[in-house]
Motif scaffolding. Structure first.
Motif, PDB file in Angstrom:
ATOM      1  N   LEU A  73       0.812  -1.218   0.000  1.00  0.00           N
ATOM      2  CA  LEU A  73       0.000   0.000   0.000  1.00  0.00           C
ATOM      3  C   LEU A  73       0.843   1.265   0.000  1.00  0.00           C
ATOM      4  O   LEU A  73       0.309   2.366  -0.011  1.00  0.00           O
ATOM      5  N   GLY A  74       2.172   1.101   0.027  1.00  0.00           N
ATOM      6  CA  GLY A  74       3.058   2.249  -0.115  1.00  0.00           C
ATOM      7  C   GLY A  74       3.503   2.893   1.184  1.00  0.00           C
ATOM      8  O   GLY A  74       4.076   3.978   1.169  1.00  0.00           O
ATOM      9  N   PHE A  75       3.260   2.247   2.317  1.00  0.00           N
ATOM     10  CA  PHE A  75       3.696   2.815   3.582  1.00  0.00           C
ATOM     11  C   PHE A  75       5.194   2.566   3.781  1.00  0.00           C
ATOM     12  O   PHE A  75       5.742   1.577   3.297  1.00  0.00           O
ATOM     13  N   THR A  76       5.830   3.474   4.496  1.00  0.00           N
ATOM     14  CA  THR A  76       7.258   3.344   4.766  1.00  0.00           C
ATOM     15  C   THR A  76       7.480   2.344   5.898  1.00  0.00           C
ATOM     16  O   THR A  76       6.557   2.022   6.650  1.00  0.00           O
ATOM     17  N   ILE A  77       8.715   1.902   6.034  1.00  0.00           N
ATOM     18  CA  ILE A  77       9.052   0.995   7.126  1.00  0.00           C
ATOM     19  C   ILE A  77       8.779   1.673   8.474  1.00  0.00           C
ATOM     20  O   ILE A  77       8.279   1.051   9.400  1.00  0.00           O
ATOM     21  N   ARG A  78       9.081   2.971   8.553  1.00  0.00           N
ATOM     22  CA  ARG A  78       8.835   3.706   9.800  1.00  0.00           C
ATOM     23  C   ARG A  78       7.344   3.709  10.144  1.00  0.00           C
ATOM     24  O   ARG A  78       6.956   3.485  11.291  1.00  0.00           O
ATOM     25  N   GLU A  79       6.501   3.962   9.142  1.00  0.00           N
ATOM     26  CA  GLU A  79       5.057   3.969   9.377  1.00  0.00           C
ATOM     27  C   GLU A  79       4.561   2.585   9.786  1.00  0.00           C
ATOM     28  O   GLU A  79       3.762   2.455  10.721  1.00  0.00           O
ATOM     29  N   ILE A  80       5.048   1.567   9.116  1.00  0.00           N
ATOM     30  CA  ILE A  80       4.650   0.199   9.444  1.00  0.00           C
ATOM     31  C   ILE A  80       5.085  -0.132  10.871  1.00  0.00           C
ATOM     32  O   ILE A  80       4.332  -0.741  11.637  1.00  0.00           O
ATOM     33  N   SER A  81       6.277   0.287  11.227  1.00  0.00           N
ATOM     34  CA  SER A  81       6.771   0.059  12.585  1.00  0.00           C
ATOM     35  C   SER A  81       5.868   0.726  13.624  1.00  0.00           C
ATOM     36  O   SER A  81       5.567   0.140  14.667  1.00  0.00           O
ATOM     37  N   GLU A  82       5.413   1.945  13.323  1.00  0.00           N
ATOM     38  CA  GLU A  82       4.492   2.646  14.240  1.00  0.00           C
ATOM     39  C   GLU A  82       3.201   1.858  14.415  1.00  0.00           C
ATOM     40  O   GLU A  82       2.697   1.726  15.530  1.00  0.00           O
ATOM     41  N   PHE A  83       2.643   1.333  13.304  1.00  0.00           N
ATOM     42  CA  PHE A  83       1.411   0.549  13.386  1.00  0.00           C
ATOM     43  C   PHE A  83       1.622  -0.679  14.264  1.00  0.00           C
ATOM     44  O   PHE A  83       0.791  -0.996  15.116  1.00  0.00           O
ATOM     45  N   LEU A  84       2.736  -1.373  14.042  1.00  0.00           N
ATOM     46  CA  LEU A  84       3.008  -2.590  14.797  1.00  0.00           C
ATOM     47  C   LEU A  84       3.230  -2.292  16.275  1.00  0.00           C
ATOM     48  O   LEU A  84       2.758  -3.037  17.141  1.00  0.00           O
ATOM     49  N   ASP A  85       3.935  -1.203  16.581  1.00  0.00           N
ATOM     50  CA  ASP A  85       4.160  -0.817  17.978  1.00  0.00           C
ATOM     51  C   ASP A  85       2.844  -0.512  18.674  1.00  0.00           C
ATOM     52  O   ASP A  85       2.623  -0.923  19.811  1.00  0.00           O
ATOM     53  N   GLU A  95      -6.001   3.387  19.158  1.00  0.00           N
ATOM     54  CA  GLU A  95      -4.962   4.327  18.712  1.00  0.00           C
ATOM     55  C   GLU A  95      -4.363   3.884  17.388  1.00  0.00           C
ATOM     56  O   GLU A  95      -4.094   4.695  16.515  1.00  0.00           O
ATOM     57  N   GLN A  96      -4.158   2.581  17.248  1.00  0.00           N
ATOM     58  CA  GLN A  96      -3.632   2.054  15.993  1.00  0.00           C
ATOM     59  C   GLN A  96      -4.597   2.373  14.847  1.00  0.00           C
ATOM     60  O   GLN A  96      -4.171   2.807  13.775  1.00  0.00           O
ATOM     61  N   SER A  97      -5.868   2.195  15.089  1.00  0.00           N
ATOM     62  CA  SER A  97      -6.861   2.461  14.046  1.00  0.00           C
ATOM     63  C   SER A  97      -6.904   3.941  13.683  1.00  0.00           C
ATOM     64  O   SER A  97      -7.032   4.290  12.508  1.00  0.00           O
ATOM     65  N   LYS A  98      -6.787   4.807  14.687  1.00  0.00           N
ATOM     66  CA  LYS A  98      -6.786   6.250  14.415  1.00  0.00           C
ATOM     67  C   LYS A  98      -5.561   6.644  13.586  1.00  0.00           C
ATOM     68  O   LYS A  98      -5.672   7.411  12.629  1.00  0.00           O
ATOM     69  N   LEU A  99      -4.393   6.125  13.971  1.00  0.00           N
ATOM     70  CA  LEU A  99      -3.179   6.414  13.212  1.00  0.00           C
ATOM     71  C   LEU A  99      -3.294   5.861  11.797  1.00  0.00           C
ATOM     72  O   LEU A  99      -2.958   6.537  10.823  1.00  0.00           O
ATOM     73  N   LEU A 100      -3.788   4.654  11.677  1.00  0.00           N
ATOM     74  CA  LEU A 100      -3.954   4.037  10.365  1.00  0.00           C
ATOM     75  C   LEU A 100      -4.886   4.877   9.491  1.00  0.00           C
ATOM     76  O   LEU A 100      -4.599   5.124   8.315  1.00  0.00           O
ATOM     77  N   LEU A 101      -5.974   5.346  10.064  1.00  0.00           N
ATOM     78  CA  LEU A 101      -6.911   6.175   9.311  1.00  0.00           C
ATOM     79  C   LEU A 101      -6.241   7.451   8.820  1.00  0.00           C
ATOM     80  O   LEU A 101      -6.413   7.839   7.656  1.00  0.00           O
ATOM     81  N   ARG A 102      -5.453   8.108   9.689  1.00  0.00           N
ATOM     82  CA  ARG A 102      -4.728   9.312   9.260  1.00  0.00           C
ATOM     83  C   ARG A 102      -3.776   8.999   8.116  1.00  0.00           C
ATOM     84  O   ARG A 102      -3.706   9.715   7.122  1.00  0.00           O
ATOM     85  N   ARG A 103      -3.022   7.904   8.242  1.00  0.00           N
ATOM     86  CA  ARG A 103      -2.060   7.528   7.209  1.00  0.00           C
ATOM     87  C   ARG A 103      -2.754   7.149   5.902  1.00  0.00           C
ATOM     88  O   ARG A 103      -2.264   7.446   4.815  1.00  0.00           O
ATOM     89  N   ILE A 104      -3.892   6.472   6.009  1.00  0.00           N
ATOM     90  CA  ILE A 104      -4.645   6.105   4.806  1.00  0.00           C
ATOM     91  C   ILE A 104      -5.087   7.362   4.077  1.00  0.00           C
ATOM     92  O   ILE A 104      -4.946   7.467   2.846  1.00  0.00           O
ATOM     93  N   ARG A 105      -5.611   8.317   4.811  1.00  0.00           N
ATOM     94  CA  ARG A 105      -6.082   9.552   4.190  1.00  0.00           C
ATOM     95  C   ARG A 105      -4.935  10.324   3.541  1.00  0.00           C
ATOM     96  O   ARG A 105      -5.086  10.861   2.438  1.00  0.00           O
ATOM     97  N   GLU A 106      -3.778  10.357   4.216  1.00  0.00           N
ATOM     98  CA  GLU A 106      -2.601  11.012   3.640  1.00  0.00           C
ATOM     99  C   GLU A 106      -2.194  10.314   2.348  1.00  0.00           C
ATOM    100  O   GLU A 106      -1.883  10.948   1.345  1.00  0.00           O
ATOM    101  N   ARG A 107      -2.183   8.996   2.380  1.00  0.00           N
ATOM    102  CA  ARG A 107      -1.777   8.200   1.218  1.00  0.00           C
ATOM    103  C   ARG A 107      -2.751   8.405   0.053  1.00  0.00           C
ATOM    104  O   ARG A 107      -2.350   8.521  -1.098  1.00  0.00           O
TER     105      ARG A 107
END
Length: 141
Positions: A73-85, A95-107
């Motif tokens: 989906l084009g996320f960076t390793i840093r972003e993926i690491s944040e989701f996993l953490d 919190e993971q879902s909120k961050l994911l939603l923000r990243r999805i919208r940015e993407r």
């Protein structure tokens, strides 16, 4: 013990049935051993070690599936690491879902801009193609 159990030193108890070696995980996920070692080096997965043998539990396989999806989906390793953490830290995954939603919208915004740029480039190339064909025809070629 079978050959795999002898190799890993693990007996086939209910707990160990979900354990796999690097070759089995790589084949299942369609990646190379090197890919698995890369994500291990980045700290995104942590297979157990029995001697020199990497042993992957269900958790590591699930994390790799999330990593591979994130990369597709084009996320960076840093972003993926944040989701996993966040996944590990937040049992409800709010919190993971909120961050994911923000990243999805940015993407999605980035992809929309890229699509517009591609469409503009395609239109310009088609116009240039038509002009060039007309020049060739006018020159008798």
């Amino acid at each position: 013990m079978d050959a795999k159990q002898e190799e890993t030193g693990l007996e086939d108890t209910g707990k160990n049935r979900d354990l796999m070696g690097i070759q089995e995980v790589a084949g299942m996920l369609g990646v190379t051993h090197r890919t698995l070692r890369f994500y291990e080096d980045k700290g995104l997965i942590e297979p157990r070690r029995v001697g020199n043998t990497r042993i992957y539990a269900r958790r590591e396989v699930a994390r790799m599936q999330l990593i591979l999806r994130g990369k597709r989906l084009g996320f960076t390793i840093r972003e993926i690491s944040e989701f996993l953490d966040l996944y590990d830290a937040d049992p409800e995954h709010v919190e993971q879902s909120k961050l994911l939603l923000r990243r999805i919208r940015e993407r999605l915004k980035l992809l929309a801009r890229q699509r517009a740029a591609i469409e503009e480039t395609v239109a310009e190339l088609k116009k240039l193609e038509a002009e060039t064909l007309a020049e060739i025809a006018a020159a008798g070629g």
